[in-house]
Scaffold this motif. Structure first.
Motif, PDB file in Angstrom:
ATOM      1  N   UNK A  88      -7.113   3.042   2.233  1.00 27.29           N
ATOM      2  CA  UNK A  88      -5.740   2.579   2.420  1.00 27.29           C
ATOM      3  C   UNK A  88      -4.980   3.538   3.314  1.00 27.29           C
ATOM      4  N   UNK A  92     -11.020   4.045  -2.503  1.00 29.47           N
ATOM      5  CA  UNK A  92     -10.123   2.975  -2.055  1.00 29.47           C
ATOM      6  C   UNK A  92      -8.861   3.552  -1.421  1.00 29.47           C
ATOM      7  N   UNK A  99      -8.626  -4.627  13.663  1.00 29.05           N
ATOM      8  CA  UNK A  99      -8.897  -3.177  13.591  1.00 29.05           C
ATOM      9  C   UNK A  99      -9.197  -2.754  12.160  1.00 29.05           C
ATOM     10  N   UNK A 100      -8.407  -3.252  11.286  1.00 31.14           N
ATOM     11  CA  UNK A 100      -8.623  -2.900   9.868  1.00 31.14           C
ATOM     12  C   UNK A 100     -10.003  -3.350   9.415  1.00 31.14           C
ATOM     13  N   UNK A 107      -4.567  -3.915   1.940  1.00 27.58           N
ATOM     14  CA  UNK A 107      -5.123  -2.611   2.317  1.00 27.58           C
ATOM     15  C   UNK A 107      -5.904  -1.969   1.173  1.00 27.58           C
ATOM     16  N   UNK A 108      -5.715  -2.449   0.026  1.00 30.78           N
ATOM     17  CA  UNK A 108      -6.404  -1.878  -1.123  1.00 30.78           C
ATOM     18  C   UNK A 108      -5.395  -1.293  -2.072  1.00 30.78           C
ATOM     19  N   UNK A 109      -5.747  -1.315  -3.343  1.00 32.92           N
ATOM     20  CA  UNK A 109      -4.911  -0.680  -4.370  1.00 32.92           C
ATOM     21  C   UNK A 109      -3.511  -1.299  -4.377  1.00 32.92           C
ATOM     22  N   UNK A 110      -3.457  -2.619  -4.288  1.00 35.95           N
ATOM     23  CA  UNK A 110      -2.199  -3.371  -4.359  1.00 35.95           C
ATOM     24  C   UNK A 110      -1.241  -3.071  -3.202  1.00 35.95           C
ATOM     25  N   UNK A 111      -1.743  -2.654  -2.094  1.00 37.52           N
ATOM     26  CA  UNK A 111      -0.912  -2.441  -0.915  1.00 37.52           C
ATOM     27  C   UNK A 111      -1.202  -3.544   0.107  1.00 37.52           C
ATOM     28  N   UNK A 112      -0.127  -4.119   0.646  1.00 31.24           N
ATOM     29  CA  UNK A 112      -0.273  -5.144   1.666  1.00 31.24           C
ATOM     30  C   UNK A 112       0.468  -4.711   2.919  1.00 31.24           C
ATOM     31  N   UNK A 113       0.002  -5.260   3.996  1.00 33.61           N
ATOM     32  CA  UNK A 113       0.686  -4.968   5.254  1.00 33.61           C
ATOM     33  C   UNK A 113       0.669  -6.208   6.133  1.00 33.61           C
ATOM     34  N   UNK A 114       1.831  -6.447   6.689  1.00 26.91           N
ATOM     35  CA  UNK A 114       1.888  -7.579   7.609  1.00 26.91           C
ATOM     36  C   UNK A 114       1.468  -7.069   8.967  1.00 26.91           C
ATOM     37  N   UNK A 115       0.405  -7.618   9.442  1.00 27.63           N
ATOM     38  CA  UNK A 115      -0.137  -7.121  10.700  1.00 27.63           C
ATOM     39  C   UNK A 115      -0.426  -8.292  11.611  1.00 27.63           C
ATOM     40  N   UNK A 116      -0.576  -7.962  12.877  1.00 28.94           N
ATOM     41  CA  UNK A 116      -0.996  -8.997  13.806  1.00 28.94           C
ATOM     42  C   UNK A 116      -2.485  -9.188  13.661  1.00 28.94           C
ATOM     43  N   UNK A 124       4.950  -3.159  11.667  1.00 24.18           N
ATOM     44  CA  UNK A 124       4.326  -3.890  10.545  1.00 24.18           C
ATOM     45  C   UNK A 124       5.066  -3.601   9.262  1.00 24.18           C
ATOM     46  N   UNK A 125       5.404  -4.674   8.541  1.00 22.21           N
ATOM     47  CA  UNK A 125       6.025  -4.472   7.224  1.00 22.21           C
ATOM     48  C   UNK A 125       4.927  -4.305   6.197  1.00 22.21           C
ATOM     49  N   UNK A 126       5.185  -3.353   5.334  1.00 23.29           N
ATOM     50  CA  UNK A 126       4.201  -3.062   4.280  1.00 23.29           C
ATOM     51  C   UNK A 126       4.754  -3.566   2.956  1.00 23.29           C
ATOM     52  N   UNK A 127       3.920  -4.219   2.216  1.00 22.79           N
ATOM     53  CA  UNK A 127       4.328  -4.725   0.908  1.00 22.79           C
ATOM     54  C   UNK A 127       3.499  -4.077  -0.175  1.00 22.79           C
ATOM     55  N   UNK A 128       4.144  -3.986  -1.310  1.00 24.11           N
ATOM     56  CA  UNK A 128       3.397  -3.497  -2.464  1.00 24.11           C
ATOM     57  C   UNK A 128       3.433  -4.576  -3.517  1.00 24.11           C
ATOM     58  N   UNK A 129       2.260  -4.836  -4.099  1.00 27.86           N
ATOM     59  CA  UNK A 129       2.174  -5.871  -5.126  1.00 27.86           C
ATOM     60  C   UNK A 129       2.491  -5.261  -6.484  1.00 27.86           C
ATOM     61  N   UNK A 147      -6.040   3.130   6.850  1.00 28.80           N
ATOM     62  CA  UNK A 147      -5.557   1.887   7.453  1.00 28.80           C
ATOM     63  C   UNK A 147      -4.061   1.946   7.718  1.00 28.80           C
ATOM     64  N   UNK A 202      -3.461   3.464  10.838  1.00 29.60           N
ATOM     65  CA  UNK A 202      -3.705   2.587  11.983  1.00 29.60           C
ATOM     66  C   UNK A 202      -2.463   1.769  12.356  1.00 29.60           C
ATOM     67  N   UNK A 245      -4.415  -6.254  14.948  1.00 29.80           N
ATOM     68  CA  UNK A 245      -4.399  -5.118  14.016  1.00 29.80           C
ATOM     69  C   UNK A 245      -5.298  -5.392  12.807  1.00 29.80           C
TER      70      UNK A 245
END
Lengths: 126, 494
Positions: A43, A39, B100-101, B85-94, A54-59, A46, A49, B97
């Motif tokens: 990540x 996993x 692509x993911x 994105x996995x493993x509790x990671x998020x990304x605001x993308x268009x 892009x803003x990245x968030x962590x949960x 990605x 990529x 994008x």
């Protein structure tokens, strides 16, 4: 004579089952680590990529916390390394456990033989 | 056939189980593949959705409100997608994008699917094999099981004779020594009886003897290395012991035959290896000696050295050469006494051979296995405890024990050079009392006397001797008491 051996045998069997449990625990932990590894690899890729817009968030719990892209990348890389290290550790542990269980198996088999002999003797006597 | 049936059953059971396991794996693979396929389908739809989503700025939708209700609503910010994105990671993308993911993930999934399908194929093949195996065992089908008995290898390894591991003090070592001697004899025997004896020795035994000879040769090397001079005194006793062992072996052993009578007087050395043989062999061979015809054989081979393990961490090394040396040494000085010795008509005469010095008192010889007597024996005591003593007493012992007062080790060297051929003649003549002329084991008869005469036996023999033998032998011995040779000699001198 036979009874003593039987008791011994029981004790050894318990020990052996305990060892087996440990082995299986180790195995499952390693499997989990494997999935996590996969996993995190995804990540990382990605994240590569994405670009900085892009803003990245962590949960974290119920909260999505904003993170910096580079920070996120670094964190993920570190996590990957950590997971790799854990996997190696678990592998070594499993090897060790395997060896021990082998030894135990031999002991068990020998005890079993003794027990059977004693049983045979007892039957013969009776 | 029964065995085959049994094997087939077991085989069958195992094969069945194997097949079942393989099938399990295959099923597992298939289920996973199903899962991935579903996921793949989901991603496809997602992709499509992402494609079309940014087409409009906002969409009117019916939003699910809890599990039971819906609400009309609008879908806005259609290009902004928060992707996990996995493993509790998020990304605001268009949306792009995000696409692509998604495609990236699809690639990963495809890899997984391919692996799974490969494994499934593999295990399917194994399942087929297991099925075939099942068919083979009960005998149906076109398959034939080819088996070959590997007995040849066993035979080669064992060399025709089952060999078991023995403790150091047990008999088989004696067999080795005896066989060794027999082999030597075989090489030089000329008589018919010798020939007949050869026939009885089977090929298997020959093999065994060869092996033992090898061992003995190794021992010989060791001996040479360790204590050449120290072994001098060890010869006689060891020769006797080896002879004893030989006696226990094949009956028509002439060597043993001639020596048997002489050995009866020799008290049974306490060494465990010997005691077993002696009582059995003695009776047989004594009788046989009378019945068997003459056996002539001569021994010209390089004598071998043999080790006798007498327990207590000691090994008596037997060397024929040393025996001969001793014997020849003794012969030199004892020329005069030979006439006496030649006439052996009674056991007392035999006894005479077993005493050390007849200068006035016959000193009985002690068992070679007792540490004190070792200095005079042909065997060299390899035990640590007696080694030092042995060294000390060696010189002294020699002067006492041997009739020819040998003084130094150099004399041994000289005697070594003596040709064994000269010696045999003596022996041949000496044993005329017996039925056959034994040329072989030259030093043995003389060596035998060296050997073990337990003190308790002495008194009785001594008495007899006193009665029958000329009074030239004065018995100053305190027979019941154990007297060391040195002490006795000293007493003598006094």
């Amino acid at each position: 004579m036979a009874e003593a051996i039987q008791k011994k045998l029981k004790g050894e069997v318990e020990k052996y089952s305990q060892m087996q449990k440990d082995v299986s625990k180790g195995v499952s932990a390693r499997q989990k680590l494997e999935t996590q590894l996969a996993e995190n690899n995804i990540v990382k890729e990605e994240l590569d990529l994405l670009d900085i817009t892009n803003t990245v968030y962590k949960l974290i719990g119920p909260v999505l916390v904003k993170q910096d892209l580079d920070e996120a990348k670094a964190t993920v890389t570190k996590r990957l390394e950590y997971i790799n290290g854990e996997i190696q550790r678990y592998e070594a542990l499993l090897k060790d456990l395997e060896k021990k269980s082998e030894q135990h198996r031999e002991v068990l088999s020998s005890l079993q033989q003794e027990f059977q002999k004693a049983q045979g003797l007892a039957v013969g006597k009776v | 056939m029964a065995e085959k049936g049994k094997m087939n059953k077991e085989h069958l059971g195992g094969v069945v189980r194997l097949r079942e396991e393989h099938q399990k794996v295959v099923k597992d693979c298939e289920s996973r593949m199903q899962h991935w396929k579903k996921v793949s389908g989901d991603y496809d739809t997602l992709n499509n959705r992402l494609k079309t989503l940014p087409d409009q700025l906002s969409y009117d939708i019916t939003v699910p409100f809890g599990p039971l209700a819906f609400m009309p609503g609008k879908l806005v910010h259609t290009n902004e997608v928060t992707a996990l994105l996995g493993d509790n990671w998020f990304a605001k993308v268009s949306a792009k994008q995000a696409q692509k993911i998604v495609s990236h993930r699809m690639k990963y999934m495809k890899n997984e699917l391919d692996d799974l399908s490969k494994t499934a194929k593999d295990f399917e093949a194994r399942v087929g094999l297991a099925e075939d195996l099942e068919n083979i065992s009960p005998g149906k089908g076109d398959y034939v099981d080819i088996r070959e008995d590997a007995r040849n290898i066993e035979a080669a390894v064992n060399k025709g004779r089952q060999r078991t591991a023995h403790k150091p003090n047990s008999k088989p070592k004696f067999d080795a020594m005896l066989d060794l001697k027999e082999e030597n004899e075989e090489n030089e025997e000329e008589a018919e009886d010798g020939g007949s004896r050869k026939c009885t020795i089977t090929e298997e035994e020959l093999w065994a003897k060869l092996d033992e000879l090898e061992k003995l040769e190794q021992l010989e090397d060791e001996q040479d290395r360790l204590c050449d001079s120290a072994d001098m005194n060890g010869e006689d006793t060891s020769s006797l012991s080896s002879e004893e062992e030989k006696d226990g072996d094949a009956a028509p052993s002439v060597n043993g035959l001639s020596l048997k009578p002489s050995r009866t007087s020799a008290p049974h050395s306490k060494a465990p290896p010997f005691t077993d043989r002696k009582p059995e062999g003695d009776d047989d061979e004594e009788e046989e000696g009378n019945r068997l015809p003459t056996i002539f054989f001569s021994h010209a081979m390089e004598p071998k050295k043999v080790r006798i393990n007498t327990g207590k961490n000691t090994m008596l090394k037997f060397s024929e050469r040393k025996e001969q040396k001793e014997h020849s040494k003794r012969k030199k000085k004892n020329g005069h006494s030979h006439h006496e010795l030649h006439k052996i008509t009674t056991p007392v005469d035999i006894y005479r051979l077993f005493v050390d010095v007849k200068n006035g008192e016959p000193i009985p010889r002690k068992s070679i296995l007792k540490s004190r007597s070792r200095e005079n024996s042909v065997c060299s005591d390899t035990s640590e405890s007696s080694a030092a003593d042995f060294e000390e007493r060696r010189m002294v012992g020699r002067s006492f024990s041997h009739d020819e007062a040998t003084h130094s080790d150099t004399s041994d060297g000289i005697t070594e050079e003596d040709s064994p051929t000269a010696v045999p003649l003596h022996h041949a003549s000496r044993f005329e009392a017996f039925s056959g002329t034994v040329v072989e084991k030259d030093p043995m008869p003389s060596a035998v006397p060296h050997l073990t005469i337990a003190p308790p036996a002495l008194p009785t023999i001594l008495e007899r001797k006193q009665e029958e033998v000329a009074p030239d032998i004065a018995p100053p011995q305190e027979a019941p008491k154990r007297v060391s040779k040195f002490k006795a000699a000293r007493l003598q001198q006094k």
